[in-house]
Each structure stands twice: as structure tokens, then as C-alpha cells.
Design an enzyme around this catalytic site. Sequence first.
Site, mmCIF file in Angstrom:
data_model
loop_
_atom_site.group_PDB
_atom_site.id
_atom_site.type_symbol
_atom_site.label_atom_id
_atom_site.label_comp_id
_atom_site.label_asym_id
_atom_site.label_seq_id
_atom_site.Cartn_x
_atom_site.Cartn_y
_atom_site.Cartn_z
ATOM 1 N N SER A 104 9.103 8.934 -0.482
ATOM 2 C CA SER A 104 7.841 9.586 -0.108
ATOM 3 C C SER A 104 7.960 10.149 1.304
ATOM 4 C CB SER A 104 6.681 8.590 -0.180
ATOM 5 O OG SER A 104 6.555 8.096 -1.478
ATOM 6 N N LYS A 127 3.605 1.181 7.931
ATOM 7 C CA LYS A 127 3.558 2.631 7.713
ATOM 8 C C LYS A 127 2.148 3.165 7.917
ATOM 9 C CE LYS A 127 7.106 2.563 4.031
ATOM 10 N NZ LYS A 127 7.282 2.679 2.569
HETATM 11 O O1 PNS Z 1 6.621 1.196 -1.106
HETATM 12 P P1 PNS Z 1 6.807 0.212 -0.009
HETATM 13 O O2 PNS Z 1 6.050 0.656 1.238
HETATM 14 O O3 PNS Z 1 8.247 -0.096 0.299
HETATM 15 O O4 PNS Z 1 6.147 -1.155 -0.513
HETATM 16 C C1 PNS Z 1 6.063 -2.268 0.334
HETATM 17 C C2 PNS Z 1 5.040 -3.266 -0.224
HETATM 18 C C3 PNS Z 1 3.676 -2.572 -0.371
HETATM 19 C C4 PNS Z 1 5.504 -3.739 -1.577
HETATM 20 C C5 PNS Z 1 4.942 -4.454 0.780
HETATM 21 O O5 PNS Z 1 4.576 -3.959 2.036
HETATM 22 C C6 PNS Z 1 3.953 -5.513 0.297
HETATM 23 O O6 PNS Z 1 4.276 -6.309 -0.546
HETATM 24 N N1 PNS Z 1 2.705 -5.471 0.859
HETATM 25 C C7 PNS Z 1 1.653 -6.394 0.491
HETATM 26 C C8 PNS Z 1 1.478 -7.480 1.577
HETATM 27 C C9 PNS Z 1 2.569 -8.532 1.448
HETATM 28 O O7 PNS Z 1 2.592 -9.298 0.501
HETATM 29 N N2 PNS Z 1 3.473 -8.531 2.415
HETATM 30 C C10 PNS Z 1 4.606 -9.434 2.449
HETATM 31 C C11 PNS Z 1 5.787 -8.855 1.688
HETATM 32 S S1 PNS Z 1 7.201 -9.894 1.762
#
Ligand code: PNS
Length: 164
Positions: A128, A41
Site C-alpha cells: 500500500s 503508520k
Molecule cells: O497491514 P499491516 O499494517 O502490516 O498490519 C499490522 C496489524 C494491523 C496486523 C498490526 O498492527 C496489529 O495486529 N494491530 C492490532 C493491535 C495489536 O494487536 N498489536 C500487536 C501486534 S503483535
Amino acid sequence: MRTAVCPGSFDPVTNGHLDIIERAAQIFDRLYVAVFTNSGKEPLFTLEERLAMLKTAARDLPNVIIESSDGLLLDYCRQHGANVIVKGLRAVSDYEYEFRMAMMNRKLDERVETVFLMSRVEYSYLSSSILKDVARFGGSIEGLVPPEVEVALKKRIEERVKGK
Ligand code: PNS
């Protein structure tokens, strides 16, 4: 002490997020709300702005700690002694995306469990992205975000229109 992490991109925080945070804060002794970069995003607000809005919105929740991280969620959980990830689940359409993340996080560390809280019906359509779209075209988002977020969102959209 039962410690959980509620992660998200919170761009910006909505009343739907806050409802999940409040309910999770009642279940766990300590809840870290972690603002992450979602590589899929393009954010409207910087990490610092998202963090500040969340801190204001959750200022009355004593066992909630708001932080940001640019790393892996699982590493954040380990560093903070949390073995639970809390996420909100809205409609069926969230399921596949959340399922994939929960499975990947389990693969990375099976000691960390992902639990889902069902969103309240009144917020079940709220995201959002939808909010930003409605605000961009002048629609009302009153009651769907904290007042300070409503102001910040209108201001940012005006800046973007002016090319700032
Ligand atoms: O609000 P969102 O955008 O759905 O949240 C997604 C989020 C931030 C939880 C996910 O992108 C995330 O965990 N990002 C941190 C990096 C990571 O660990 N990525 C692997 C996830 S399986």
C-alpha cells in the site's frame, strides 16, 4: 468450523491483499478480514473508508466477513472463535516484521497460530505504501488495486494537494 482472521491496515486494499484473502477463504470455512489501526503508520484513509473499500472488493466471497477493530488482534481472535491468524508474506524483507508480530501474538496466546501464505510473484513487490507513493507522483497503478480503490486514491491525493 475452521475460522481464521486476516488482519491488516489495508490503507488501501490492494490486489495483493485480495489474492491472499481469496486463497485463505478457500482454506478456511469462515474468514474474518479485520481492519486495524497500525500505531506505526499514519493512514491516508479513515477506518470507515478502508472498511468500505474492502467490503466492495470482497463482495463476492460468501464466507468472508469484513470488520474493523481498534483493539488487540488477539482479543479479536478470541472474541470471534478464531485460532488462526493468516498473513501474506511477500519478500524476505517482510520476514522480520512478521516474525516479531507472530512471536508476540504467540506469547499473548499460544493457542492462536499464525500461518503465512506466500504472495503471488506478480504481487510480491506490491505494498500500500509503494502504491500511494506512485499515485502521489502521477504514476499508473492500474491492475494493482480494484478499480474503485484506484478512483478513491486519485481523489484523496488530489484533495491532499489542494490542502483539504
Ligand atoms: O497491514 P499491516 O499494517 O502490516 O498490519 C499490522 C496489524 C494491523 C496486523 C498490526 O498492527 C496489529 O495486529 N494491530 C492490532 C493491535 C495489536 O494487536 N498489536 C500487536 C501486534 S503483535
